[in-house]
Design an enzyme around this catalytic site. Sequence first.
Site, short mmCIF file in Angstrom:
data_model
loop_
_atom_site.label_atom_id
_atom_site.label_comp_id
_atom_site.label_asym_id
_atom_site.label_seq_id
_atom_site.Cartn_x
_atom_site.Cartn_y
_atom_site.Cartn_z
N SER A 39 0.81 -1.23 0.00
CA SER A 39 0.00 0.00 0.00
C SER A 39 0.83 1.27 0.00
O SER A 39 0.33 2.35 -0.28
CB SER A 39 -0.91 0.01 1.22
OG SER A 39 -1.98 -0.87 1.02
N LYS A 81 0.48 3.44 -2.93
CA LYS A 81 -0.76 4.19 -3.20
C LYS A 81 -0.56 5.72 -3.28
O LYS A 81 -1.00 6.34 -4.26
CB LYS A 81 -1.82 3.87 -2.14
CG LYS A 81 -2.30 2.42 -2.18
CD LYS A 81 -3.20 2.12 -0.99
CE LYS A 81 -3.74 0.69 -1.04
NZ LYS A 81 -4.48 0.32 0.21
N TYR A 141 -2.84 -2.68 -10.47
CA TYR A 141 -2.78 -2.40 -9.03
C TYR A 141 -1.97 -3.47 -8.30
O TYR A 141 -1.10 -3.15 -7.47
CB TYR A 141 -4.20 -2.33 -8.46
CG TYR A 141 -4.24 -2.32 -6.94
CD1 TYR A 141 -4.58 -3.47 -6.23
CD2 TYR A 141 -3.89 -1.17 -6.23
CE1 TYR A 141 -4.59 -3.48 -4.85
CE2 TYR A 141 -3.89 -1.19 -4.84
CZ TYR A 141 -4.24 -2.33 -4.16
OH TYR A 141 -4.22 -2.36 -2.77
N TYR A 164 -4.78 4.54 7.81
CA TYR A 164 -6.12 3.96 7.96
C TYR A 164 -6.77 4.32 9.29
O TYR A 164 -6.71 5.47 9.72
CB TYR A 164 -6.06 2.45 7.82
CG TYR A 164 -5.33 2.01 6.59
CD1 TYR A 164 -4.17 1.24 6.66
CD2 TYR A 164 -5.78 2.40 5.33
CE1 TYR A 164 -3.49 0.85 5.52
CE2 TYR A 164 -5.09 2.02 4.18
CZ TYR A 164 -3.96 1.24 4.29
OH TYR A 164 -3.28 0.86 3.18
N VAL A 182 1.39 -3.82 3.90
CA VAL A 182 1.23 -5.09 4.62
C VAL A 182 2.48 -5.96 4.59
O VAL A 182 2.58 -6.94 5.31
CB VAL A 182 0.05 -5.92 4.08
CG1 VAL A 182 -1.26 -5.39 4.60
CG2 VAL A 182 0.08 -6.05 2.59
O1 DON Z 1 -4.45 -4.72 -1.78
C1 DON Z 1 -3.92 -5.27 -0.86
O2 DON Z 1 -4.54 -5.83 -0.03
C2 DON Z 1 -2.45 -5.18 -0.77
N1 DON Z 1 -1.84 -5.23 -2.05
C3 DON Z 1 -1.99 -3.90 -0.11
C4 DON Z 1 -2.61 -3.71 1.20
C5 DON Z 1 -1.76 -2.96 2.16
O3 DON Z 1 -0.60 -2.83 2.01
C6 DON Z 1 -2.41 -2.40 3.34
N2 DON Z 1 -1.53 -1.68 4.17
N3 DON Z 1 -1.38 -1.68 5.35
#
Ligand code: DON
Length: 621
Positions: free
Chosen positions: A80, A83, A205, A257, A275
């Site tokens: 993320s 983003k 994405y 978040y 993540v």
């Molecule tokens: O879309 C997802 O779930 C992962 N590619 C990225 C999510 C993520 O990194 C959330 N961050 N804390």
Amino acid sequence: MNDSSQPATEVYMDTHVDSPIMDYLNDLREKFAGVDTGEVADYIPELATANGDWFGICVATTEGNVYEVGESRQEFTIQSISKPFVYGLALEDNGRKDILEKIGVEPTGDAFNSISLDPVTGQPANPMINAGAITAAGQIMGYNNEKKLARVMDMLSAYAGRSLEIDEKVYQSESQTGHRNRAIGYMLRNFNILENDPTDTLELYFKQCSASVNCRDLAIMGATLANAGINPLTQRRAIRGEYVENVLSVMGSCGMYDYAGEWIYKVGMPAKSGVAGGVVAVLPGKLGIGVFSPPLDTRGNSVRGIEVCNRISMDFNLHMFNVVQPAKSVIRCAYDGSRITSKHLRDSIERERLKEEGHRIKVYEIQGDLNFSTSEVIVDKIVSMVDEADFFIVDLKRVLTIDQSTCQLFFQLLLKLAHIGKELVFTNCDTYPQLERYMRRHLQDRNDAAWLSFVDDFALEYCEDRILQRSETVPAPTPLESFELFDRLSSDEIDIIESRLASQHYRQGVTIIHQGESANKLYLLAQGQVSIKITLPDGKIKRLATLSQGLVFGEMAWIERSERSADVTVDSDALCYTLDIDDFDAMMADHSQIKVKVLGNLLKIFTRNLRKANTEIGVLS
Ligand code: DON
């Protein structure tokens, strides 16, 4: 045992000193390495292979300094954290208006993968949650997905300062298990937020999330945002400056978040987590922090990442709302023209006039970053002094940056002062072409105000001249008896000297004396103006002094019989009387009392110039 017969062994002392910041980061890592809470993410199976003990910390400054400890070079996927950067690219490709129609900027207080869409429009709440990020990926320009991906990777690489690759294993793993994101994708398609089948956008994405980075990259990416979009190590621009504030805003309000509120309260820096265990935090204008540690808390943020950022922010006062008092110190020093005069040495009449009226010139030496809050202090100061002076000089020698609002305020002030017959003059602003451009652009159809900019003390000289010109008649040549050099000499004694003088007219622009040539004449400037200059090692010409009529020049080398130490050039047509050194000596053999008086007067002149230099050093240092 020291055997004196043996030659002394060279004792090698390692003088390398680690930056105290490195020690601090090592201690910090040690402090939190023992934290064993949190879980390595596994909903994307490949992520579960990460080693929970990996722990890297890196700080990169906008000056380009990088401090890294621990597993700072361990590769992991950006997830993320991609983003905000992709959101920035979407802003560049589509503009703020179109993107704000597609994606909101409101924090949800929900988890990153919550389906937070506006029930009516389907607009995702912000670009940091998956729905908003998928929408942003859908706005990236490119002929096909491959081209779009290439642009995304090139942009991320510009931020990191090295060419980044995709971690295929993680990409495959997420693409095969990204069902929730696919659901979000089709919801967005359903509301026409995504205007085409979401498959390609989802793959784009997943790939952006699978870009392989390390902790050092994150810090440099953060420092790039802190540096107004320019990578401080490569000087390559990664995003147009105007969009940096938007990216940092959504990082500040939504980046962490449902922990964003507590984060901004405690840490006080825009940030983004991923993540795979990465966290990037940005202190605008100063630095970027990167932390990597896979174990996540229940909100999906790296446990050690939160601890480290919290600690660094507290220990170094990095909270962006922690106000240091910069504005008030923007005026480094202020003085007026009766205390400090320019390097234009003037005759006693002019000096007297400037002593009396010099206070009508106010000089403000400015320092630091000029923005609304700091330039407001300067404008307020000048407005408050408007009755005390006719000329206001703003010296920008120690200014670091000037923003648009400053140009605007200075322009308005210049007009207001011109309106009441007063002048705002700038000096040492050659490194800020934006100010000159702004002034010229806004003054071009006006004749009621002028943009006046100088270097060094020429602004002061200009204002002095304006004061002196206010009631000046064209001066006749200075009579010999008015030269300070001949103070206390009787008219007979002056006649003796006059009999030995030669006179010479010089046109403007001529060089009377060249640096390095031998000195055999003393020059008495009876009319006009000359300047004394030296050439600096970098080839720049430095003015040492400008002389009005009634003063002498070339006296130092003349007395020492040494080489000339500077050039003397004519500023306005001049008449000089010259006294040859041998003539002087021959004359003095018979008239030693004249010699004593003349040398006494020269000493007085030297002393006054020295006192003037000391006052300047005293006030300006
Ligand atoms: O879309 C997802 O779930 C992962 N590619 C990225 C999510 C993520 O990194 C959330 N961050 N804390």
